[in-house]
Structures are given as structure tokens and as C-alpha cells.
Design a protein around this motif. Structure first.
Motif, short mmCIF file in Angstrom:
data_model
loop_
_atom_site.label_atom_id
_atom_site.label_comp_id
_atom_site.label_asym_id
_atom_site.label_seq_id
_atom_site.Cartn_x
_atom_site.Cartn_y
_atom_site.Cartn_z
N ILE A 71 18.65 -23.67 2.82
CA ILE A 71 18.60 -23.57 4.28
C ILE A 71 18.70 -24.98 4.83
O ILE A 71 17.95 -25.86 4.41
CB ILE A 71 17.29 -22.93 4.77
N GLY A 72 19.63 -25.19 5.73
CA GLY A 72 19.73 -26.50 6.37
C GLY A 72 20.89 -27.30 5.85
O GLY A 72 21.75 -26.83 5.11
N LYS B 158 24.76 -23.62 5.42
CA LYS B 158 24.54 -23.26 6.81
C LYS B 158 23.50 -24.18 7.44
O LYS B 158 22.58 -24.63 6.79
CB LYS B 158 24.05 -21.82 6.91
N SER B 159 23.67 -24.43 8.73
CA SER B 159 22.65 -25.21 9.42
C SER B 159 21.42 -24.34 9.64
O SER B 159 21.46 -23.13 9.50
CB SER B 159 23.19 -25.67 10.78
N ILE C 119 16.01 -27.22 3.07
CA ILE C 119 15.09 -26.67 2.08
C ILE C 119 15.92 -26.01 0.99
O ILE C 119 16.79 -25.19 1.28
CB ILE C 119 14.14 -25.62 2.70
N ILE C 120 15.66 -26.39 -0.25
CA ILE C 120 16.33 -25.78 -1.39
C ILE C 120 15.27 -25.02 -2.20
O ILE C 120 14.28 -25.60 -2.64
CB ILE C 120 17.03 -26.81 -2.29
N CYS C 121 15.49 -23.74 -2.37
CA CYS C 121 14.59 -22.91 -3.19
C CYS C 121 15.34 -22.53 -4.46
O CYS C 121 16.40 -21.91 -4.39
CB CYS C 121 14.17 -21.66 -2.42
N SER C 122 14.81 -22.91 -5.63
CA SER C 122 15.45 -22.57 -6.90
C SER C 122 14.45 -21.86 -7.80
O SER C 122 13.24 -22.04 -7.67
CB SER C 122 16.00 -23.83 -7.58
#
Length: 285
Positions: free
Chosen positions: A151-152, A158-159, A273-276
Motif C-alpha cells: 500500500i502506498g 497504487k497510491s 507499507i509492505i506486508c509479506s
């Protein structure tokens, strides 16, 4: 067909090498410990009949691996055994590689085995068979390939504003929806990577469990929150755990599809934010 490898920082041993090349290492049929791991079950014994189930804890996995080592000659056999000994001297990784290229791994330590009875475990001077006993502290097999959602950012992702669901949004805050697909059959643990600037990060699970961090990160800084280890560090390795809200919930991702939300305040186009997460399985066949 699953192929096995033993991997360390020093070497990678292909345990299907004899079948492929005629010499090297070959895992034989009869490996045990790759199925469901043992569990310790807690029961409450009361005054009445029977007992009440109170929960369970998954125990370490013990693996017995029959191995055939075939050299081109005696010198080559000695060199192969030296490679094997160096890999097993320290914690190493047992990797199961499927035909489609997917890899499932678990870290193992040799706890026994590897002995040889001359005349029974050897045939001539270039062939030797043994059974290795390995223990995996983590009883699950973990995917070598991580899944992730972003996100972002202002380039290929995507923004924040275009990633919004139907939630209140102001110019200095963002609330995004993240689809979590856990392709394993055990829970997986997310790793959150927050790129500044921003403050007051919050992640809410599909079951409404909340993980909140009330600190601030500047532009160019990165905060990493690992739900499995319960660690919170910045890009310099500095512990930022103290900025967590009271009673943090390091929630996990259940198998299948689910949706979580993430929030960050004080964002710019550089914030993201990166969620892995890495799917895990009880057993791989």
C-alpha cells in the motif's frame, strides 16, 4: 516427485544426484518424519468423568533420512563425505523441491545417525549407505517464496488514496485494505515493512485483532515489525519495541483468503507499507 537438498552457507547437496548423474548423494526411500509433527496436548482433569481439552503445542520434528553416497572412486567418495560432514556440522536447511519449482524448507540440526558398519553399510570402495537423524526446531515446512501486498508509493504500486476502501480518509492519513492469501495449511506470520515518513502505524487482522505502533519514522527510514518473532526494529537495527501500544497482538494469517486493514498517519507520496508472509505447511509430499 519431490527432490531433497541439504543446504548451508558452505555448500548445497543435491540428494537426487546419483539418479541424475550416477554419482554423488541420493536420498533413499524410507525417510520418516516428513508427515504430521508430534503434538503435546493439555487436558484438564476434573472431579467428573473424563477430561476437558485445553489446547496443544506442536513439538519439534525428528527426521530419519536414509542416504546413499556414491563416488566415482574411493578418493571421490572421501571428498563427498567431507562435504556432507561440513554441511551437517552446523544448522543447515532441508529443502523439498517440487516438480513445479516450488521450495519448502525447514532448518535442521543433526542429532544422530551417520554411522557406518563396514560390510553392511558399504559395498566396495565407492559406495556407502547411512541414516541421518535430523531435528527441525520449527515443525512446519515454510515456503521459500514470500507473498506480499503493498500500500502506498508513487511508482509501480497504487497510491494510498487509490488503495482506499470505504473508510474516512484525510490528507495526512491513510487506511488501506490488504488481501491476504495464505496458500499453506498452517497459519503464516506477516512481516510489516513501513517506509517513512509517517507515524501511528496500525494493522487490524480479519478477526479485528489490532497491532498498533505509536512511534514516528522520518522520510527514508524503514520500520520492520515481525509478527512471528515479536520484534520491532528500524533500518539501523535499533529496537523500537517500546513504541508499541500496550498489550500488542502479533496476529497470524489463517489459511485461505482474508482481508486486513493497515493505517499510517502523516504520510506523503514516499510513504508505503509492505506486508509479506511465507506460507507454511504441516507436511510436504
Amino acid at each position: 516427485m519431490i527432490k531433497l537438498q541439504l543446504e548451508s552457507t558452505l555448500d548445497i547437496l543435491n540428494l537426487n544426484e546419483v539418479q541424475e548423474k550416477g554419482a554423488g548423494f541420493q536420498a533413499l526411500t524410507g525417510m520418516t518424519g516428513a508427515g504430521l509433527p508430534p503434538v503435546s496436548v493439555q487436558w484438564l482433569e476434573g472431579a467428573g468423568d473424563g477430561s476437558v481439552y485445553r489446547g496443544r503445542r506442536v513439538l519439534s520434528r525428528d527426521i530419519d533420512l536414509p542416504l546413499d553416497v556414491v563416488g566415482r572412486d574411493r578418493a571421490h567418495l572421501a571428498a563427498l563425505l567431507s562435504r556432507l560432514a561440513r554441511v551437517l556440522a552446523e544448522p543447515c536447511t532441508l529443502a523439498l523441491v517440487d516438480e513445479d519449482g516450488s521450495r519448502w524448507t525447514t532448518e535442521v540440526i543433526r542429532t544422530g545417525g551417520g554411522d557406518v558398519t563396514y560390510g553392511q553399510g558399504t559395498t566396495g570402495e565407492r559406495d556407502l549407505q547411512m541414516v541421518l537423524t535430523l531435528r527441525a526446531a520449527d515443525p512446519y515446512f515454510t515456503s521459500a517464496e514470500a507473498s506480499f501486498q503493498v500500500i502506498g508509493g508513487d511508482t509501480t504500486t497504487k497510491s494510498f488514496l487509490s488503495s482506499m476502501v470505504s473508510l474516512p480518509v484525510a490528507a495526512s492519513q491513510a487506511i488501506g485494505s490488504i488481501t491476504l492469501e495464505n496458500t499453506g495449511d498452517a497459519v503464516a506470520y506477516p512481516v510489516w515493512e513501513i517506509h517513512g515518513p509517517g507515524h501511528a502505524f496500525q494493522a487490524v487482522s480479519p478477526d479485528k485483532e489490532t497491532l498498533a505502533w505509536n512511534g514516528t519514522i522520518a522520510a527514508g527510514e524503514i520500520l520492520t515489525v515481525d509478527a512471528r518473532t515479536g520484534s520491532v526494529v528500524d533500518q539501523a537495527g535499533i529496537n523500537r519495541y517500546a513504541d508499541l501500544a500496550p498489550a500488542p497482538r502479533f496476529w497470524s494469517i489463517k489459511p485461505g483468503l482474508s482481508t486486513a486493514t493497515a493505517q499510517l498517519l502523516g504520510v506523503t507520496v514516499d510513504s508505503k507499507i509492505i506486508c509479506s508472509w511465507r506460507p507454511r505447511k504441516w507436511m510436504v509430499i
